[in-house]
Design a protein around this motif. Structure first.
Motif, PDB file in Angstrom:
ATOM      1  N   ALA A 147       0.669  -1.297  -0.080  1.00 54.18           N
ATOM      2  CA  ALA A 147       0.033  -0.035  -0.034  1.00 54.18           C
ATOM      3  C   ALA A 147       0.903   1.256  -0.069  1.00 54.18           C
ATOM      4  CB  ALA A 147      -0.939   0.028   1.291  1.00 54.18           C
ATOM      5  N   GLN A 148       2.049   1.339   0.852  1.00 55.82           N
ATOM      6  CA  GLN A 148       3.007   2.479   0.672  1.00 55.82           C
ATOM      7  C   GLN A 148       3.461   2.858  -0.534  1.00 55.82           C
ATOM      8  OE1 GLN A 148       6.445   3.386   3.582  1.00 55.82           O
ATOM      9  NE2 GLN A 148       7.029   1.862   2.338  1.00 55.82           N
ATOM     10  N   THR A 149       3.889   1.503  -1.550  1.00 54.06           N
ATOM     11  CA  THR A 149       4.447   1.665  -2.765  1.00 54.06           C
ATOM     12  C   THR A 149       3.186   2.510  -3.564  1.00 54.06           C
ATOM     13  OG1 THR A 149       5.939  -0.042  -2.462  1.00 54.06           O
ATOM     14  CG2 THR A 149       5.213   0.842  -4.647  1.00 54.06           C
ATOM     15  N   LEU A 150       2.077   1.951  -3.622  1.00 56.83           N
ATOM     16  CA  LEU A 150       1.175   2.558  -4.335  1.00 56.83           C
ATOM     17  C   LEU A 150       0.810   4.068  -4.176  1.00 56.83           C
ATOM     18  CD1 LEU A 150      -1.491  -0.674  -4.418  1.00 56.83           C
ATOM     19  CD2 LEU A 150       0.032   0.228  -6.298  1.00 56.83           C
ATOM     20  N   VAL A 151       0.715   4.264  -2.787  1.00 56.26           N
ATOM     21  CA  VAL A 151       0.472   5.671  -2.020  1.00 56.26           C
ATOM     22  C   VAL A 151       1.544   6.733  -3.000  1.00 56.26           C
ATOM     23  CG1 VAL A 151       0.594   7.185  -0.363  1.00 56.26           C
ATOM     24  CG2 VAL A 151      -0.944   5.200  -0.302  1.00 56.26           C
ATOM     25  N   VAL A 211       3.459   6.289  -5.544  1.00 61.65           N
ATOM     26  CA  VAL A 211       3.485   6.627  -7.128  1.00 61.65           C
ATOM     27  C   VAL A 211       2.117   7.104  -7.363  1.00 61.65           C
ATOM     28  CG1 VAL A 211       4.910   4.537  -7.299  1.00 61.65           C
ATOM     29  CG2 VAL A 211       2.491   4.248  -7.315  1.00 61.65           C
ATOM     30  N   GLY A 212       1.283   7.530  -6.601  1.00 55.47           N
ATOM     31  CA  GLY A 212       0.287   8.345  -6.873  1.00 55.47           C
ATOM     32  C   GLY A 212      -1.061   7.461  -7.043  1.00 55.47           C
ATOM     33  N   ALA A 213      -1.105   6.061  -6.722  1.00 50.97           N
ATOM     34  CA  ALA A 213      -2.124   5.318  -6.675  1.00 50.97           C
ATOM     35  C   ALA A 213      -2.708   5.131  -5.590  1.00 50.97           C
ATOM     36  CB  ALA A 213      -1.820   3.943  -7.508  1.00 50.97           C
ATOM     37  N   GLY A 214      -3.150   6.022  -4.945  1.00 53.74           N
ATOM     38  CA  GLY A 214      -3.670   6.051  -3.557  1.00 53.74           C
ATOM     39  C   GLY A 214      -4.893   5.090  -3.572  1.00 53.74           C
ATOM     40  N   TYR A 215      -5.785   5.109  -4.628  1.00 54.42           N
ATOM     41  CA  TYR A 215      -7.245   4.291  -4.804  1.00 54.42           C
ATOM     42  C   TYR A 215      -6.945   2.938  -4.840  1.00 54.42           C
ATOM     43  CZ  TYR A 215     -11.631   3.039  -5.991  1.00 54.42           C
ATOM     44  OH  TYR A 215     -12.972   2.237  -6.019  1.00 54.42           O
ATOM     45  N   TRP A 216      -5.753   2.387  -5.430  1.00 55.95           N
ATOM     46  CA  TRP A 216      -5.113   1.157  -5.653  1.00 55.95           C
ATOM     47  C   TRP A 216      -4.830   0.665  -4.214  1.00 55.95           C
ATOM     48  CZ3 TRP A 216      -6.802  -1.956  -9.462  1.00 55.95           C
ATOM     49  CH2 TRP A 216      -6.916  -1.481 -10.679  1.00 55.95           C
ATOM     50  N   ALA A 217      -4.122   1.706  -3.463  1.00 52.14           N
ATOM     51  CA  ALA A 217      -3.766   1.024  -2.127  1.00 52.14           C
ATOM     52  C   ALA A 217      -5.001   0.911  -1.373  1.00 52.14           C
ATOM     53  CB  ALA A 217      -2.862   2.245  -1.618  1.00 52.14           C
ATOM     54  N   TYR A 218      -6.198   1.572  -1.570  1.00 49.64           N
ATOM     55  CA  TYR A 218      -7.276   1.359  -0.854  1.00 49.64           C
ATOM     56  C   TYR A 218      -7.981   0.310  -1.149  1.00 49.64           C
ATOM     57  CZ  TYR A 218     -12.479   1.413  -0.206  1.00 49.64           C
ATOM     58  OH  TYR A 218     -13.780   1.102  -0.252  1.00 49.64           O
ATOM     59  N   LEU A 219      -7.751  -0.439  -2.187  1.00 48.44           N
ATOM     60  CA  LEU A 219      -8.104  -1.675  -2.861  1.00 48.44           C
ATOM     61  C   LEU A 219      -7.564  -2.693  -2.207  1.00 48.44           C
ATOM     62  CD1 LEU A 219      -8.814  -1.063  -6.773  1.00 48.44           C
ATOM     63  CD2 LEU A 219     -10.444  -0.862  -4.717  1.00 48.44           C
ATOM     64  N   GLN A 220      -6.317  -2.597  -1.827  1.00 47.43           N
ATOM     65  CA  GLN A 220      -5.531  -3.663  -0.949  1.00 47.43           C
ATOM     66  C   GLN A 220      -6.240  -3.836   0.403  1.00 47.43           C
ATOM     67  OE1 GLN A 220      -2.843  -5.325  -2.477  1.00 47.43           O
ATOM     68  NE2 GLN A 220      -3.590  -3.712  -4.176  1.00 47.43           N
TER      69      GLN A 220
END
Length: 301
Positions: free
Chosen positions: A109-113, A115-124
């Motif tokens: 989730a940190q990696t996704l946040v 790189v600007g993919a916060g919504y995909w971090a939420y999907l985790q």
């Protein structure tokens, strides 16, 4: 403190949720350390990651091992009838797997946040909690809730002979439920306090007021419903579909519904995500000036 088959899913979801809650702080941490040496960029130097690992090791693991020792039948979802049916390596895998799963969830989730993919971090977070609730509600044989509500091996064996109400009452008056109540106050209470505290801490940083479109209390309620409530409803819906039309039809049908609900650019979930004010932009280290601000839109169009 949860049954072993679902514990790793919960640990992964907790780690991902912690990272998402501290997403803005993690971005600031990345920006501060952008031009520093390898020692300050060490994973171990990240206080949010360290606290996540500490939460898993100090709270999640001991409470789970206690329930495994106190009631091995319930803790293994009645795969084992007693201590003699629990393989020692299984206990070792559980004790070591919980912190590892939490750390992996946090790092993904940190990696996704970052790189600007916060919504995909939420999907985790959603995926981890969906698997947790799916295991407890449906399980691998459609009897997940029966295994959860049966405090003893005999209760599970005799499940068809009693009504669901009687089984629920027996579970609520059992020592296993009392242990869950006590441990839940400590583990889940600390978990929620951490998530809310880190979320509010992030809102106090520059730019947060521009991103958060609702009052703080409402933002917390939306975040809780989106991270914890939505996966529970999804797991319940998936179980109902499987029971009604079978797994070969029910699961693909649920996948279509989940895809439209979560992935469509104009889905209500994406809209709610945009209201809370969790990060939708990131910083990337530049080669010359040390900091290069790059904005990545991940909000619904």
């Amino acid at each position: 403190m949860i049954q072993i088959q679902a514990a790793l899913f919960w640990a992964y979801a907790v780690g991902a949720t912690f990272a998402l809650s501290a997403g803005r702080q993690l971005q600031v941490w990345e920006r501060i350390n952008a031009g520093e040496g390898p020692r300050t960029r060490s994973r171990a130097a990240n206080p949010y990651l360290a606290l996540t690992a500490l939460f898993a090791a100090v709270l999640m693991v001991p409470t789970g091992l206690f329930l495994l020792w106190q009631n091995p039948a319930w803790a293994t979802m009645h795969v084992a009838d007693g201590h003699e049916g629990v393989w020692a390596g299984f206990v070792l895998f559980y004790a070591g797997g919980i912190p590892v799963a939490a750390i992996v969830g946090f790092l993904v989730a940190q990696t996704l946040v970052l790189v600007g993919a916060g919504y995909w971090a939420y999907l985790q977070c959603v995926g981890g909690y969906f698997l947790l609730f799916g295991t407890l509600i449906h399980g691998w044989d459609g009897r997940g809730y029966e295994r959860f509500l049966s405090p003893g091996a005999a209760d599970f064996t005799h499940w068809p002979r009693e009504s669901v109400v009687n089984h629920v009452l027996d579970f609520l008056t059992s020592g296993t439920f009392l242990a869950l109540l006590l441990f839940g106050a400590a583990v889940i209470g600390t978990m929620l306090a951490t998530e809310i505290g880190w979320l509010m801490e992030g809102w106090s940083l520059p730019g947060a007021d521009e991103d958060r479109a609702v009052p703080r209390i409402l933002g917390i309620a939306i975040a809780a419903a989106s991270v914890h409530g939505l996966p529970f409803v999804g797991a319940l819906l998936a179980s109902v579909l499987v029971r009604l039309v079978g797994g070969w039809v029910g699961l693909p049908l649920f996948a279509v519904v989940a895809g439209l609900t979560l992935l469509h650019r104009r889905s209500p979930v994406r809209w709610l995500y945009g209201l809370v004010g969790v990060p939708h932009r990131h910083w990337r280290a530049g080669a010359d000036d040390g900091y290069e601000s790059q904005v990545t839109a991940d909000r619904p169009a």
